[in-house]
Design a protein around this motif. Sequence first.
Motif, PDB file in Angstrom:
ATOM      1  N   LYS A  14       0.585  -1.030   0.274  1.00 40.30           N
ATOM      2  CA  LYS A  14      -0.053   0.149   0.271  1.00 40.30           C
ATOM      3  C   LYS A  14       1.009   1.217   0.479  1.00 40.30           C
ATOM      4  CE  LYS A  14      -3.873   2.438   0.102  1.00 40.30           C
ATOM      5  NZ  LYS A  14      -5.025   2.297  -0.449  1.00 40.30           N
ATOM      6  N   ILE A  52      -6.979  -2.689   4.788  1.00 41.48           N
ATOM      7  CA  ILE A  52      -7.572  -3.825   3.228  1.00 41.48           C
ATOM      8  C   ILE A  52      -8.049  -5.016   3.894  1.00 41.48           C
ATOM      9  CG2 ILE A  52      -5.376  -4.434   2.107  1.00 41.48           C
ATOM     10  CD1 ILE A  52      -3.821  -2.294   2.471  1.00 41.48           C
ATOM     11  N   LEU A  55     -11.181  -5.226   3.522  1.00 45.39           N
ATOM     12  CA  LEU A  55     -12.547  -4.822   2.195  1.00 45.39           C
ATOM     13  C   LEU A  55     -12.622  -3.205   2.217  1.00 45.39           C
ATOM     14  CD1 LEU A  55     -13.667  -8.110   1.254  1.00 45.39           C
ATOM     15  CD2 LEU A  55     -11.297  -6.983   1.361  1.00 45.39           C
ATOM     16  N   SER A  58      -8.405  -0.149  -0.171  1.00 46.49           N
ATOM     17  CA  SER A  58      -7.856  -1.538  -1.185  1.00 46.49           C
ATOM     18  C   SER A  58      -6.216  -1.402  -1.520  1.00 46.49           C
ATOM     19  CB  SER A  58      -8.287  -1.693  -2.799  1.00 46.49           C
ATOM     20  OG  SER A  58      -7.951   0.334  -3.383  1.00 46.49           O
ATOM     21  N   GLU A  72      -9.892  -8.738  -5.935  1.00 50.25           N
ATOM     22  CA  GLU A  72      -9.928  -7.628  -6.858  1.00 50.25           C
ATOM     23  C   GLU A  72     -10.931  -7.397  -7.784  1.00 50.25           C
ATOM     24  OE1 GLU A  72      -5.529  -7.761  -8.423  1.00 50.25           O
ATOM     25  OE2 GLU A  72      -6.764  -9.749  -8.666  1.00 50.25           O
TER      26      GLU A  72
END
Length: 225
Positions: A14, A52, A55, A58, A72
């Motif tokens: 990330k 992440i 959810l 992202s 995804e």
Amino acid sequence: MANNKSITLKNITKQYGSTVTALNDVSFTILPNEFKVIMGQSGSGKSTFLQITGLLDSATTGKVIINGSNTESLSKNELAKIRMKTLGFVFQSFHLNPNMRAYENVMMPMFINPEFTSKSQMEKRAKELIDRVGLSERSTHYPGELSGGEQQRVAIARSLANDPDFILADEPTGNLDSQNEKSVFDLLKQLSTEGKGVLVVSHNDLAKEYADTLYTMKDGVLKEG
Ligand SMILES: Nc1ncnc2c1ncn2[C@@H]1O[C@H](COP(=O)(O)OP(=O)(O)OP(=O)(O)O)[C@@H](O)[C@H]1O
Ligand SMILES: [Mg+2]
């Protein structure tokens, strides 16, 4: 494979802008019945990781696979459905609605669940969950009339509303005294022994005593131990 309950993160990174790497190639799996704890200093990436995993945010690269589904390619609606059915969230500051009674807070996530077809059905389940976390005497109290530990137990009851497979808790004892820290960890541990997969990210050393598997996050890198 679709029925295999698990959350798996594969090679998650990330990035925030071009300078901050909040997560650096993180891989992780949690199964039902497991109690996993991630410790790490402030800014190490724990909340980013949990967001992440849940959810709620992202990744820049990598995959999150929940109960066999690669998330995804899913739409916002499909992600919301997975969150509703599979994941329960617990936060440091409880996030209860101050204008609702304890059991009404617990009912909230049920309104988006089509399995509930009447308000009385929701109310019944909410009250059972309030009993489950040891607050039957406090069911009709407002959050402002409850101690921090009691509020967090209401929040845990709420996380169970739609009977998720996993509970994700971000610093769940951050606002509690030591006695309530213990009661919250005891409750989360109990839920894991009853079948939930429980993932806690925390600064709190007490969490280590409860962990089946302990991890450390440092500068966005996750290591076991
Ligand atoms: N929305 C954002 N934009 C830019 N940088 C961010 C954002 N969110 C987090 N960061 C940065 O990412 C890194 C990880 O932050 P994160 O909130 O995951 O840490 P943490 O381990 O949860 O810390 P704490 O223990 O203080 O809650 C930090 O350097 C933070 O400043
Ligand atoms: Mg955090």
